[in-house]
Enzyme design. Structure first.
Site, short mmCIF file in Angstrom:
data_model
loop_
_atom_site.label_atom_id
_atom_site.label_comp_id
_atom_site.label_asym_id
_atom_site.label_seq_id
_atom_site.Cartn_x
_atom_site.Cartn_y
_atom_site.Cartn_z
N ASP A 11 17.96 44.01 20.76
CA ASP A 11 18.74 45.10 21.33
C ASP A 11 20.22 44.80 21.13
OD1 ASP A 11 18.79 47.62 23.01
OD2 ASP A 11 20.03 46.33 24.25
N SER A 12 21.03 45.83 21.18
CA SER A 12 22.46 45.63 21.05
C SER A 12 23.06 44.91 22.25
CB SER A 12 23.17 46.97 20.86
OG SER A 12 22.93 47.81 21.98
N CYS A 74 16.00 49.24 20.97
CA CYS A 74 17.31 49.88 21.04
C CYS A 74 17.20 51.22 20.34
CB CYS A 74 18.36 48.99 20.35
SG CYS A 74 20.00 49.74 20.18
N GLU A 159 26.20 48.51 33.00
CA GLU A 159 26.63 47.14 32.67
C GLU A 159 27.73 46.64 33.59
OE1 GLU A 159 27.14 46.34 28.56
OE2 GLU A 159 24.99 46.62 28.18
N CYS A 193 17.53 55.90 26.16
CA CYS A 193 18.37 54.71 26.08
C CYS A 193 17.77 53.72 27.05
CB CYS A 193 19.82 55.01 26.44
SG CYS A 193 20.86 53.52 26.55
N HIS A 195 19.01 51.46 28.79
CA HIS A 195 19.78 51.22 30.02
C HIS A 195 19.43 52.24 31.11
CE1 HIS A 195 22.35 48.71 27.48
NE2 HIS A 195 23.03 48.34 28.54
#
Length: 274
Positions: A11-12, A74, A159, A193, A195
């Site tokens: 993942d990024s 991702c 984040e 996504c 996240h």
């Protein structure tokens, strides 16, 4: 045959941990190595060429570690890099290895969840502009109407640990309204996504009652289990010791601390210099 090796998960940044967590719950017997390219995140705002270059570099590193199967956990990398890696790079670099993404498994099943035939995609700008979801959904459910909304502030909210704070309300409401304004018949939302599952409490708070909200982790985990059942020759090349290893291209201390948002156990990350 070479000794079995871990399954690679890329993942990024941190978001792919939500996918890995679902995979581990489904397939706890396998060894996994997770690579987060935190030094170069976010990918969502970068060009196709840049995302492809970064993703290929990380995939090649996982290959050098011995991984014969790599999951791109991702959406942006799956949208902007996966096809080129599968079609252009693997045949010459590593024809016996496989790289899988998160978009195809999701689009294969999304039509089963909607009664109205109208689905909404919430994603990064890079995923939305790639049109990958529309293209893939068309292959499996051509009658579905697909609406998309880019949510550029959602990843930073997560984040920075502000995703459940009152300050997140504005951005969740705004993007849900923008999406639902496109069609009052949307009855299914896809969080495209990795996240975004951390924003589920806010999304459920502001989404209409009865709305189906899909996260990708369980879908990808089910798809991986099916893939390994259908390809026993690949399953045999994946080691089964139940271990987890975490790598980051940025500060391992920061990664270990931030990973607590996505992972229910302490994480001891290692620094990777690409």
């Amino acid at each position: 045959m070479p000794a079995p090796q871990p399954i690679g998960v890329f993942d990024s940044g941190y978001g792919g941990l939500t996918v890995l967590q679902s995979i581990v719950r489904k397939l706890p017997q396998y060894d996994y190595v997770y690579l987060g390219d935190n030094a170069r995140t976010p990918y969502g705002t970068r060009s196709f060429d840049t995302v492809y270059h970064y993703t290929l570099e990380c995939v090649q590193h996982l290959f050098r570690m011995g991984c014969r199967l790599v999951i791109l956990a991702c959406n942006t990398a799956s949208a902007k890099a996966l096809r080129n890696i599968q079609q252009l790079d693997l045949p010459t670099l590593a024809p016996e290895r496989r790289v899988l993404g998160v978009i195809r498994p999701t689009t294969e099943v999304i039509g089963r969840f909607t009664a109205s035939g109208h689905v909404g995609i919430l994603a990064t700008r890079g995923t939305v502009t790639s049109e990958s979801y529309r293209v893939e959904i068309e292959k499996f459910f051509p009658a579905l109407a697909v609406y998309q909304e880019a949510c550029p502030m959602w990843v930073p909210l997560v984040e920075n640990g502000e995703h459940l704070d009152p300050g997140a309300d504005y951005f969740v409401r705004k993007h849900l309204k923008n999406l639902l304004d496109q069609s009052p018949d949307i009855d299914t939302l896809l969080l495209a996504c990795t996240h975004y599952p951390l924003l589920l409490p806010k999304i459920r708070e502001f989404a209409p009652d009865g709305m189906t909200i899909l996260s990708q982790g369980e879908i990808v985990a089910d798809s991986l289990a099916d893939y390994l059942d259908r390809h026993p020759e690949m399953a045999e090349q994946c080691s089964k010791g139940g271990s987890r290893r975490f790598l980051t291209t940025d500060s391992p201390e920061d990664f270990s601390r931030q990973a607590g948002l996505f992972w229910n156990e302490p994480v001891a990350a290692e620094r990777l210099n690409l």
